[in-house]
Design an enzyme around this catalytic site. Structure first.
Site: not given
Length: 421
Positions: A120, A147, A308
């Site tokens: 990520d 994130h 996700s």
């Protein structure tokens, strides 16, 4: 494994606002979206991309009061500052997260000894809930966007003081791997390189947040490299932001690669997220919106929605399974997750406790052994037995004669051998 189809969920309303505050109420179980709007000022060319607005939530500070949680961004504009620390703390996770009933699974496994790679934006090694459990590839310990740290927290965050927010596998370690540039833009090349790097660094599970429309060949090859090394790749089945009209795809990569476990995000009531409405053939469904998690700085919390997040929760469950069943292959781990999941109208719903505790079906009964050849015993002569019987009979007769003689002879002598009168 990729034959299920999903009904299209209603689109979220398009609000002409540049910022939003997601206001969560524990008492009412509802989410209000407060728009902080600018006066028709167009957004910058690469403005920060927040996570999609959740449609409902039931998280609060544990006292019934309202808590405002900032959304975790997916990417940042060129000139945007790094994501600031949140000064809000949620007392509990959302209803969607609590539906996983993790305390039951933790009686058997907390993911100890397993490393989950997060491909990520990076994972901050300063996050208190991940303290001492983050190892980074290259510069991935720095997470400007936040994130990747949020996703890592869904996988493995430990519970900290004053909150019940935690990850699925709080005993697992995290391997931070970049799948994007520093501002959060993903590419097939970066993601593929990240998957390979995670395998080489010893991860047993990899969660990939990016869902790309390009890079099929290289991402398929990267997933194949992982499966050849018995590493399970868990990937988001769809992007976290609903594509514009005409841009939606039926398949995204690496989720659609053979060997990858494709996970779609659903709400607490089981509805597929609007961002994943056009996706077909996901292997598994997991809570994707809204979810509460940690950020790259401070101990405050953020909120997000997307596949996700669902992939991260499934990756945490995979860590629980691999810790409790260390002899399983990557494919067997995926089969256990899907085979134990709750059946729904679409992809089966993740159940971590069932995945860990499920007793596999009995193997097929073995074929009956061929009948053994008849046992032939040699004929045994009865002559010795007959002779023994004759000898025993003669001996008995002799004893009778002797007994009779003992009784008769004394009496005969007493009478002078005369017959009785």
């Amino acid at each position: 494994m990729r034959q299920s189809r999903y009904l299209r969920s209603p689109r979220l309303p398009q609000l002409p606002c540049s910022r939003f505050l997601f206001r969560l109420s524990a008492g009412l179980g509802a989410l209000s979206v407060t728009a902080v709007c600018a006066l028709s000022v167009p957004a910058p060319a690469r403005a920060a991309s927040p996570s999609p607005a959740p449609s409902s939530a039931s998280a609060g500070d544990g006292t019934g009061s309202t808590t405002s949680l900032p959304p975790i961004p997916l990417s940042l504009g060129d000139d945007a500052p790094c994501t600031a620390a949140s000064n809000r703390t949620a007392g509990a996770a959302t209803r969607a997260q609590r539906s996983l009933s993790l305390p039951n699974a933790w009686q058997l496994s907390r993911g100890g000894g397993i490393t989950v790679a997060v491909v990520d934006t990076g994972v901050s090694d300063k996050a208190p809930a991940l303290s001492g459990r983050v190892t980074a590839v290259g510069d991935a310990a720095a997470d400007c966007v936040g994130h990747g740290t949020f996703v890592a927290g869904l996988v493995a965050a430990a519970q900290t003081s004053g909150t019940d927010v935690h990850g699925v596998a709080p005993g697992a370690r995290v391997l931070a791997v970049r799948g994007t540039d520093e501002r959060g833009t993903a590419s097939a090349e970066r993601v593929a390189d990240g998957i390979r790097a995670a395998v080489d660094k010893g991860a047993q599970v990899i969660t990939v947040s990016a869902a790309l429309t390009t890079g099929e060949a290289e991402l398929t090859a990267a997933v194949r490299y992982a499966t050849e090394h018995q590493v399970l790749v868990v990937a988001a089945a769809a992007p976290d932001i609903q594509p514009r009209s005409g841009e939606a795809a039926a398949q995204y990569w690496p989720a659609s690669a053979p060997g990858a476990l494709s996970v779609v995000g659903v709400t607490a009531d089981g509805s597929v997220l609007a961002s994943a409405a056009g996706v077909t053939g996901a292997d598994l469904a997991a809570p994707g919106g809204p979810v509460v998690g940690i950020g790259p700085r401070g101990s405050g919390h953020y909120i997000a929605a997307g596949s996700s997040a669902a992939a991260a929760l499934a990756a945490g469950a995979a860590a629980l399974v691999r810790a409790y069943h260390p002899d399983l292959t990557a494919a067997e781990t995926a089969e256990r997750l899907t085979g134990s999941a709750a059946p729904t109208g679409g992809a089966p719903r993740l159940d971590p406790y069932a995945a860990v505790s499920m007793v596999p079906p009995r193997s097929a009964p073995r074929a009956a052994a061929p009948s053994a050849a008849p046992l032939h015993l040699p004929e045994v002569s009865t002559a010795p037995q007959d002779r023994a019987l004759l000898a025993a009979g003669a001996m008995a007769l002799l004893m009778l004669v002797v007994a009779a003689a003992v009784a008769v002879i004394p009496r005969g002598r007493a009478r002078g051998w005369r017959p009785p009168n």
